[in-house]
Write a protein that holds these residues in place. Sequence first.
Motif, PDB file in Angstrom:
ATOM      1  N   ASN A 240       0.688  -1.017   0.085  1.00 30.91           N
ATOM      2  CA  ASN A 240       0.051  -0.095  -0.049  1.00 30.91           C
ATOM      3  C   ASN A 240       1.083   1.212  -0.011  1.00 30.91           C
ATOM      4  O   ASN A 240       1.879   1.272   0.801  1.00 30.91           O
ATOM      5  CB  ASN A 240      -0.847  -0.048   1.239  1.00 30.91           C
ATOM      6  CG  ASN A 240      -2.107  -1.066   1.340  1.00 30.91           C
ATOM      7  OD1 ASN A 240      -2.433  -1.135   2.313  1.00 30.91           O
ATOM      8  ND2 ASN A 240      -2.251  -1.725   0.323  1.00 30.91           N
ATOM      9  N   MET A 244      -2.146   9.837   1.519  1.00 35.08           N
ATOM     10  CA  MET A 244      -3.348  10.324   1.597  1.00 35.08           C
ATOM     11  C   MET A 244      -3.808  11.031   2.963  1.00 35.08           C
ATOM     12  O   MET A 244      -2.509  10.913   3.794  1.00 35.08           O
ATOM     13  CB  MET A 244      -4.402   9.507   1.167  1.00 35.08           C
ATOM     14  CG  MET A 244      -4.540   8.381   2.288  1.00 35.08           C
ATOM     15  SD  MET A 244      -3.459   7.012   2.045  1.00 35.08           S
ATOM     16  CE  MET A 244      -4.111   6.019   0.405  1.00 35.08           C
ATOM     17  N   ALA A 245      -4.684  11.543   3.201  1.00 32.99           N
ATOM     18  CA  ALA A 245      -5.020  11.866   4.549  1.00 32.99           C
ATOM     19  C   ALA A 245      -5.041  10.993   5.622  1.00 32.99           C
ATOM     20  O   ALA A 245      -5.358   9.786   5.184  1.00 32.99           O
ATOM     21  CB  ALA A 245      -6.315  12.812   4.518  1.00 32.99           C
ATOM     22  N   SER A 247      -7.212   9.999   7.864  1.00 32.40           N
ATOM     23  CA  SER A 247      -8.662   9.312   7.839  1.00 32.40           C
ATOM     24  C   SER A 247      -8.786   8.335   6.988  1.00 32.40           C
ATOM     25  O   SER A 247      -9.253   7.217   7.071  1.00 32.40           O
ATOM     26  CB  SER A 247      -9.812  10.275   7.908  1.00 32.40           C
ATOM     27  OG  SER A 247      -9.553  11.179   6.995  1.00 32.40           O
ATOM     28  N   ALA A 248      -8.455   8.686   5.800  1.00 36.59           N
ATOM     29  CA  ALA A 248      -8.811   7.969   4.495  1.00 36.59           C
ATOM     30  C   ALA A 248      -7.601   6.853   4.640  1.00 36.59           C
ATOM     31  O   ALA A 248      -7.951   5.656   4.018  1.00 36.59           O
ATOM     32  CB  ALA A 248      -8.458   8.666   3.396  1.00 36.59           C
ATOM     33  N   ALA A 249      -6.289   7.017   5.020  1.00 32.13           N
ATOM     34  CA  ALA A 249      -5.224   6.013   4.947  1.00 32.13           C
ATOM     35  C   ALA A 249      -5.804   4.880   5.928  1.00 32.13           C
ATOM     36  O   ALA A 249      -5.660   3.602   5.571  1.00 32.13           O
ATOM     37  CB  ALA A 249      -4.038   6.583   5.454  1.00 32.13           C
ATOM     38  N   ARG A 251      -8.594   4.004   6.859  1.00 30.63           N
ATOM     39  CA  ARG A 251      -9.861   3.155   6.509  1.00 30.63           C
ATOM     40  C   ARG A 251      -9.247   2.277   5.367  1.00 30.63           C
ATOM     41  O   ARG A 251      -9.669   1.122   5.185  1.00 30.63           O
ATOM     42  CB  ARG A 251     -11.000   3.844   5.917  1.00 30.63           C
ATOM     43  CG  ARG A 251     -11.724   4.721   6.884  1.00 30.63           C
ATOM     44  CD  ARG A 251     -13.019   5.305   6.131  1.00 30.63           C
ATOM     45  NE  ARG A 251     -12.653   6.409   5.047  1.00 30.63           N
ATOM     46  CZ  ARG A 251     -12.539   7.533   5.254  1.00 30.63           C
ATOM     47  NH1 ARG A 251     -12.537   7.969   6.095  1.00 30.63           N
ATOM     48  NH2 ARG A 251     -12.148   8.220   4.026  1.00 30.63           N
ATOM     49  N   PHE A 252      -8.533   2.809   4.550  1.00 31.31           N
ATOM     50  CA  PHE A 252      -7.734   1.805   3.553  1.00 31.31           C
ATOM     51  C   PHE A 252      -6.999   0.792   3.947  1.00 31.31           C
ATOM     52  O   PHE A 252      -7.073  -0.410   3.689  1.00 31.31           O
ATOM     53  CB  PHE A 252      -6.999   2.685   2.581  1.00 31.31           C
ATOM     54  CG  PHE A 252      -6.326   2.282   1.233  1.00 31.31           C
ATOM     55  CD1 PHE A 252      -7.099   1.778   0.492  1.00 31.31           C
ATOM     56  CD2 PHE A 252      -5.125   2.426   1.081  1.00 31.31           C
ATOM     57  CE1 PHE A 252      -6.383   1.096  -0.923  1.00 31.31           C
ATOM     58  CE2 PHE A 252      -4.353   1.787   0.018  1.00 31.31           C
ATOM     59  CZ  PHE A 252      -5.365   1.075  -0.893  1.00 31.31           C
TER      60      PHE A 252
END
Length: 363
Positions: A240, A244-245, A247-249, A251-252
């Motif tokens: 990976n 990114m931000a 919060s997005a990271a 979740r990812f």
Amino acid sequence: MTRFLLVGSTQPHSGKSSLVLALGLQLKARGIAVGYYKPLGSPTCDNNGYCVDEDSRYIGERLGLQVPAPLVLFDPQALEYYLLKKDPIPYSERLRQQLGRLQQTAGGPVTWTLVEGGASPSEGRLFGLSLDNLVQELAADLLMVVRYQSLASVEPLLSLLAQFPQQRIGVILNDVPASQYEHLTQEIIPSLEAHGIHVLAVLPSDSLMHSISVGELAQKLGAEVLCGRDHLDLLVEQVNIGAMAVSAALRFFRRMSHKAVVTGGDRADIQLAALQTSTNCLILTGQLPPDPKILARAEEMEVPVLSVSHDTLKTVRLIETAIHQARFQEPIKVERMQELLTQYLDLDRFCAFYQVPDPKVSV
């Protein structure tokens, strides 16, 4: 008198070596006296220039055999050495000598020897060790391992059928994508059988078989190990990018396990987010020193942290290549391949196809 089964592949990185080992172990478990030899090796060299074929050495050890060294370690130096005629002895003669040595050191008569061919049918032709050379020299039957990507993957097998009409040619389709498995097994394989292509097993794609140890990954990347040296045997199945931000990271990252996260050495927020999920390795780009708190947390979580000089995109490309070419020598991979063969290969049918006496059946 030993018989020979030549195990070949239509392209590199087909999973041939791992399959040879798993097959050899299962045949031995049946009481079949199995030998193994690989005439054409792929060199791995240490800092002193000493080179060996690691796959051949490892397979020999696991099968309990004293396997002679490959006749040729296939690299540009070997090609030049041969072209300049510094080695005039025919390799066909040496092949017989090495197979004779295998018989003498096996601790008893070998009834069936698995001979591992090159990465493609033509590899080794200059030395007389290509697939067709070995078939003719050994009067061997063939087992072809094909990494299945589409129906085009099996097209080269038709020419082999025409080239060797007297040999038994079995096929194992390996690494079949889940999306194609049902269509392949139910509709395509009966048509292949009608064309004389005998498919003995269809092995589905398995993420573990595509994994790479953190230690091997560090070597491929030329990385500095910042922490976690005691855990370099962890396996990475996917990669990976952390760009990114947070919060997005987060979740990812939670969607994937057994992963390596590649991010900048100055992105402590992303690094911390990765350590909150199932991450087996952090790879920091740009050779920027990480926050000591991150290293302390990684040590606590037993996650190795690597530092590389490449940028993020180049690092990801190198990792993807390394995973594609990763060796199979981790014990967990050998165990998984044996599980796949147990589930998807009918060993009774396999032995019957090649007319190999099965001691447990013949008693």
